[in-house]
Motif scaffolding. Structure first.
Motif, PDB file in Angstrom:
ATOM      1  N   ARG A  14      46.859  36.353  41.693  1.00  0.00           N
ATOM      2  CA  ARG A  14      46.917  37.372  40.632  1.00  0.00           C
ATOM      3  C   ARG A  14      45.426  38.022  40.504  1.00  0.00           C
ATOM      4  NH1 ARG A  14      50.766  39.831  39.081  1.00  0.00           N
ATOM      5  NH2 ARG A  14      49.912  40.280  36.966  1.00  0.00           N
ATOM      6  N   GLN A  15      44.534  37.474  41.111  1.00  0.00           N
ATOM      7  CA  GLN A  15      42.934  37.638  40.883  1.00  0.00           C
ATOM      8  C   GLN A  15      42.357  38.570  41.741  1.00  0.00           C
ATOM      9  OE1 GLN A  15      41.561  35.923  38.078  1.00  0.00           O
ATOM     10  NE2 GLN A  15      43.889  35.238  38.100  1.00  0.00           N
ATOM     11  N   VAL A  16      41.853  39.763  41.306  1.00  0.00           N
ATOM     12  CA  VAL A  16      41.258  40.808  41.940  1.00  0.00           C
ATOM     13  C   VAL A  16      40.075  40.221  42.954  1.00  0.00           C
ATOM     14  CG1 VAL A  16      40.023  42.911  41.795  1.00  0.00           C
ATOM     15  CG2 VAL A  16      42.013  42.624  40.298  1.00  0.00           C
ATOM     16  N   CYS A  17      39.267  39.312  42.345  1.00  0.00           N
ATOM     17  CA  CYS A  17      38.219  38.804  43.042  1.00  0.00           C
ATOM     18  C   CYS A  17      38.677  38.024  44.217  1.00  0.00           C
ATOM     19  CB  CYS A  17      37.254  37.658  42.125  1.00  0.00           C
ATOM     20  SG  CYS A  17      38.253  36.335  41.524  1.00  0.00           S
ATOM     21  N   PHE A  18      39.633  37.433  44.061  1.00  0.00           N
ATOM     22  CA  PHE A  18      40.144  36.719  45.468  1.00  0.00           C
ATOM     23  C   PHE A  18      40.599  37.681  46.506  1.00  0.00           C
ATOM     24  CE2 PHE A  18      43.382  34.466  48.021  1.00  0.00           C
ATOM     25  CZ  PHE A  18      42.273  33.414  48.555  1.00  0.00           C
ATOM     26  N   ALA A  19      41.360  38.618  45.810  1.00  0.00           N
ATOM     27  CA  ALA A  19      41.785  39.738  46.778  1.00  0.00           C
ATOM     28  C   ALA A  19      40.731  40.617  47.546  1.00  0.00           C
ATOM     29  CB  ALA A  19      42.607  40.891  46.177  1.00  0.00           C
ATOM     30  N   MET A  20      39.567  40.698  46.777  1.00  0.00           N
ATOM     31  CA  MET A  20      38.359  41.292  47.262  1.00  0.00           C
ATOM     32  C   MET A  20      37.608  40.425  48.607  1.00  0.00           C
ATOM     33  SD  MET A  20      36.738  43.599  44.221  1.00  0.00           S
ATOM     34  CE  MET A  20      36.190  42.041  43.328  1.00  0.00           C
ATOM     35  N   TYR A  21      37.631  38.997  48.224  1.00  0.00           N
ATOM     36  CA  TYR A  21      37.221  38.231  48.928  1.00  0.00           C
ATOM     37  C   TYR A  21      37.880  37.786  50.254  1.00  0.00           C
ATOM     38  CZ  TYR A  21      35.885  33.281  50.342  1.00  0.00           C
ATOM     39  OH  TYR A  21      35.496  32.240  51.064  1.00  0.00           O
ATOM     40  N   SER A  22      39.022  37.833  50.149  1.00  0.00           N
ATOM     41  CA  SER A  22      39.834  37.841  51.294  1.00  0.00           C
ATOM     42  C   SER A  22      39.777  39.049  52.017  1.00  0.00           C
ATOM     43  CB  SER A  22      41.458  37.442  50.823  1.00  0.00           C
ATOM     44  OG  SER A  22      41.490  36.275  50.065  1.00  0.00           O
ATOM     45  N   ALA A  23      39.914  40.013  51.594  1.00  0.00           N
ATOM     46  CA  ALA A  23      39.875  41.464  52.183  1.00  0.00           C
ATOM     47  C   ALA A  23      38.400  41.649  53.073  1.00  0.00           C
ATOM     48  CB  ALA A  23      40.033  42.655  51.354  1.00  0.00           C
TER      49      ALA A  23
END
Length: 149
Positions: A14-23
């Motif tokens: 649910r973390q935007v930071c992790f989604a950005m990191y993964s992307a």
């Protein structure tokens, strides 16, 4: 004994930071084979993109455009110079300034790199409008996080 409300721990998915990191990691990995053909790393490619837009640029301008400090940018430029793609020269007008120029080989490299943005867009499976919206949203996020508090 009363039951106190239980705090819910943040969830990774649910973390935007992790989604950005993964992307970011996935995009860099997708670029890798394309950039290997050019003999560039992803950070070197970013420097070249800026220079292909406008040549020459000062080291300071490159750092500001890319959000890199001189300690990070200098080794990138040194390697690009060793590859024969750029040349660094002291400014005749102000010797404190170092200007970065594309060499003929660096200019020619842009023709080989022309299809890379479309290849990444194709790999992403997003429409041009979705990619534009994503870039705009990320730009707003970046600006907000850099704003003084």
């Amino acid at each position: 004994m009363t039951d106190a409300p239980r705090l819910t721990a943040p969830r990774l998915d649910r973390q935007v930071c992790f989604a950005m990191y993964s992307a970011s990691r996935a995009a860099t990995a997708a670029y890798r084979p394309m950039l290997d053909e050019l003999g560039l790393t992803y950070p070197q490619y970013l420097v070249m993109l800026v220079l292909w837009e406008e040549d020459p640029r000062t080291v300071r301008e490159l750092g500001e455009e890319l959000g890199l400090d001189s300690g990070t940018l200098s080794p990138l430029l040194k390697r690009l110079e060793a590859l024969g793609f750029v040349e660094r020269r002291r400014s005749a007008a102000d010797e404190r300034r170092v200007e970065v120029f594309l060499t003929d080989a660096g200019t020619a490299l842009s023709a080989r790199a022309t299809g890379i943005p479309q290849q990444l867009a194709d790999a992403a499976g997003l429409t041009p409008a979705e990619l534009d919206q994503l870039r705009e949203t990320l730009g707003r996020l970046t600006a907000a996080l850099h704003a003084p508090r």
